[in-house]
Design a protein around this motif. Structure first.
Motif, PDB file in Angstrom:
ATOM      1  N   SER A   1       0.814  -1.097  -0.130  1.00  0.00           N
ATOM      2  CA  SER A   1      -0.075   0.388   0.313  1.00  0.00           C
ATOM      3  C   SER A   1       0.969   0.846   0.282  1.00  0.00           C
ATOM      4  O   SER A   1       1.821   1.592   0.797  1.00  0.00           O
ATOM      5  N   GLY A   2       0.525   2.255  -1.114  1.00  0.00           N
ATOM      6  CA  GLY A   2       1.766   3.210  -0.693  1.00  0.00           C
ATOM      7  C   GLY A   2       2.778   3.452  -1.444  1.00  0.00           C
ATOM      8  O   GLY A   2       3.106   4.073  -1.724  1.00  0.00           O
ATOM      9  N   PHE A   3       3.197   2.461  -1.606  1.00  0.00           N
ATOM     10  CA  PHE A   3       4.385   2.494  -2.485  1.00  0.00           C
ATOM     11  C   PHE A   3       4.241   3.139  -4.130  1.00  0.00           C
ATOM     12  O   PHE A   3       5.200   4.229  -4.033  1.00  0.00           O
ATOM     13  N   VAL A   4       3.393   2.722  -5.223  1.00  0.00           N
ATOM     14  CA  VAL A   4       3.328   3.527  -6.152  1.00  0.00           C
ATOM     15  C   VAL A   4       2.324   4.263  -6.519  1.00  0.00           C
ATOM     16  O   VAL A   4       0.915   3.132  -5.386  1.00  0.00           O
ATOM     17  N   GLN A   5       2.088   4.732  -6.487  1.00  0.00           N
ATOM     18  CA  GLN A   5       0.830   5.126  -7.645  1.00  0.00           C
ATOM     19  C   GLN A   5       0.408   5.377  -8.925  1.00  0.00           C
ATOM     20  O   GLN A   5       1.350   6.223 -10.091  1.00  0.00           O
ATOM     21  N   SER A   6      -0.492   4.566  -9.667  1.00  0.00           N
ATOM     22  CA  SER A   6      -0.835   5.126 -11.062  1.00  0.00           C
ATOM     23  C   SER A   6      -1.265   6.226 -11.542  1.00  0.00           C
ATOM     24  O   SER A   6      -1.833   7.105 -11.170  1.00  0.00           O
ATOM     25  N   THR A   7      -0.367   6.418 -12.804  1.00  0.00           N
ATOM     26  CA  THR A   7      -0.981   8.146 -13.327  1.00  0.00           C
ATOM     27  C   THR A   7      -1.520   7.876 -14.216  1.00  0.00           C
ATOM     28  O   THR A   7      -1.610   9.087 -15.102  1.00  0.00           O
ATOM     29  N   GLY A   8      -2.209   7.124 -15.011  1.00  0.00           N
ATOM     30  CA  GLY A   8      -3.318   6.908 -15.380  1.00  0.00           C
ATOM     31  C   GLY A   8      -2.558   6.788 -16.858  1.00  0.00           C
ATOM     32  O   GLY A   8      -3.622   6.255 -17.794  1.00  0.00           O
ATOM     33  N   GLU A   9      -1.441   7.012 -17.260  1.00  0.00           N
ATOM     34  CA  GLU A   9      -1.235   7.171 -18.445  1.00  0.00           C
ATOM     35  C   GLU A   9      -0.450   5.599 -19.169  1.00  0.00           C
ATOM     36  O   GLU A   9      -0.068   4.405 -18.074  1.00  0.00           O
ATOM     37  N   GLN A  10       0.597   5.592 -20.356  1.00  0.00           N
ATOM     38  CA  GLN A  10       1.069   4.697 -20.402  1.00  0.00           C
ATOM     39  C   GLN A  10       1.771   4.525 -21.564  1.00  0.00           C
ATOM     40  O   GLN A  10       1.799   6.246 -22.333  1.00  0.00           O
ATOM     41  N   ARG A  11       3.157   3.883 -22.056  1.00  0.00           N
ATOM     42  CA  ARG A  11       4.361   4.146 -22.463  1.00  0.00           C
ATOM     43  C   ARG A  11       4.381   3.466 -23.588  1.00  0.00           C
ATOM     44  O   ARG A  11       4.417   2.430 -23.437  1.00  0.00           O
ATOM     45  N   LEU A  12       4.401   3.619 -25.037  1.00  0.00           N
ATOM     46  CA  LEU A  12       4.611   2.775 -25.668  1.00  0.00           C
ATOM     47  C   LEU A  12       5.674   2.451 -26.172  1.00  0.00           C
ATOM     48  O   LEU A  12       6.666   2.937 -26.363  1.00  0.00           O
ATOM     49  N   PRO A  13       6.454   0.952 -25.807  1.00  0.00           N
ATOM     50  CA  PRO A  13       7.611   0.485 -26.050  1.00  0.00           C
ATOM     51  C   PRO A  13       8.260   0.303 -28.008  1.00  0.00           C
ATOM     52  O   PRO A  13       7.609   0.142 -27.829  1.00  0.00           O
ATOM     53  N   PRO A  14       9.141   0.144 -28.174  1.00  0.00           N
ATOM     54  CA  PRO A  14       9.462   0.191 -29.872  1.00  0.00           C
ATOM     55  C   PRO A  14       9.084  -1.110 -29.826  1.00  0.00           C
ATOM     56  O   PRO A  14       8.599  -0.863 -30.953  1.00  0.00           O
ATOM     57  N   THR A  15       9.039  -2.130 -28.923  1.00  0.00           N
ATOM     58  CA  THR A  15       8.005  -3.577 -29.112  1.00  0.00           C
ATOM     59  C   THR A  15       6.928  -3.894 -28.240  1.00  0.00           C
ATOM     60  O   THR A  15       7.760  -3.566 -27.206  1.00  0.00           O
ATOM     61  N   GLY A  16       6.604  -4.632 -28.243  1.00  0.00           N
ATOM     62  CA  GLY A  16       5.183  -4.995 -26.982  1.00  0.00           C
ATOM     63  C   GLY A  16       4.114  -4.548 -26.996  1.00  0.00           C
ATOM     64  O   GLY A  16       3.866  -3.178 -27.664  1.00  0.00           O
ATOM     65  N   ARG A  17       3.802  -4.941 -25.828  1.00  0.00           N
ATOM     66  CA  ARG A  17       2.262  -3.896 -25.503  1.00  0.00           C
ATOM     67  C   ARG A  17       2.959  -2.738 -24.762  1.00  0.00           C
ATOM     68  O   ARG A  17       3.799  -2.184 -24.272  1.00  0.00           O
ATOM     69  N   PRO A  18       1.599  -1.952 -24.661  1.00  0.00           N
ATOM     70  CA  PRO A  18       2.147  -0.961 -23.781  1.00  0.00           C
ATOM     71  C   PRO A  18       2.134  -1.223 -22.802  1.00  0.00           C
ATOM     72  O   PRO A  18       1.736  -1.179 -22.024  1.00  0.00           O
ATOM     73  N   ALA A  19       2.685  -0.737 -21.692  1.00  0.00           N
ATOM     74  CA  ALA A  19       3.619  -0.125 -20.213  1.00  0.00           C
ATOM     75  C   ALA A  19       2.597   0.870 -19.888  1.00  0.00           C
ATOM     76  O   ALA A  19       2.644   2.446 -19.828  1.00  0.00           O
TER      77      ALA A  19
END
Length: 237
Positions: free
Chosen positions: A199-217
């Motif tokens: 609990s409270g370690f990280v918080q989602s920004t609601g955004e994603q990063r698109l890597p060169p290959t693979g699914r958005p993270a």
């Protein structure tokens, strides 16, 4: 007056210095900042950046100034905390010098630029430090060893690992920081589960990063909690 003062011929002065163990993660490797000394004692030897505290500044101010003067790095952008005091009588050949060591952490810090009494400043992979550490000036090998263990310990019980990340990061990037500091591979699924269940370690920004290959993270930022419960223990996962 104390008896020891009555019996002594003189009271020898002591000087205060600050030394900095500065770490960053570059190319998935834990790096420590070293300088090549441009003056005696230990001319030409590698050392942690640092120097004397001026009479009109605090210890922290002295640490920030030395970091800027010797390496061209703005310490106000780093996680900076006191590591401890080192005062063995023979640690400095110039006289009785007590140093206050600081631990500094930052994400992918820039190439340093040597200045003042540092002939040059450079990042060195911690994994390659076995031989270099033995030749460090003063007692900096001891300070460096203490700093490394302090970081590794803090990674278990605090959110300090996020100091090695940018304002937003993926869980894969955070895991690679842990792997670099602990020197061990971590199972991605187990790591993700443990981080998100703390609990409270990280918080989602609601955004994603698109890597060169693979699914958005998914992107995260540091959460509101400093002490982790349950902790992330070394050797587990």
């Amino acid at each position: 007056m104390d008896d020891w003062l009555k019996d002594s011929d003189e009271v020898k002065p002591s000087w205060i210095t600050v030394d900095l163990a500065i770490f960053t993660v570059r190319a998935d490797q834990l790096m420590v900042l070293l300088v090549e000394r441009g003056l005696e004692p230990f001319l030409g030897r590698s050392a942690l950046p640092g120097g004397y505290v001026q009479k009109d500044e605090t210890l922290r101010e002295g640490a920030l100034r030395e970091l800027w003067e010797e390496a061209g790095i703005n310490g106000r952008q780093l996680h900076l905390e006191q590591l401890g005091a080192y005062g063995d009588p023979d640690r400095d050949p110039r006289g009785r010098v007590v140093t206050i060591a600081y631990l500094a952490l930052g994400p992918d810090l820039p190439v340093p630029v040597g200045g003042t009494d540092a002939a040059r400043a450079f990042w060195t992979p911690v994994a390659e430090l076995t031989e270099v550490a033995e030749g460090l000036a003063f007692d900096h090998a001891v300070i460096l060893a203490d700093a490394l263990e302090e970081i590794r310990r803090k990674f278990e019980y605090t959110a300090v690992a996020t100091a090695f990340c940018g304002e937003s990061f993926t869980l894969s990037e955070l895991r690679k920081v842990y792997e670099a500091i602990w020197g061990q591979r971590l199972d991605p699924s187990n790591f993700r589960r443990k981080v998100l269940s703390t609990s409270g370690f990280v918080q989602s920004t609601g955004e994603q990063r698109l890597p060169p290959t693979g699914r958005p993270a998914a992107l995260y930022r540091r959460g509101s909690t400093w002490l982790l419960s349950p902790p992330l223990l070394r050797g587990v996962g």
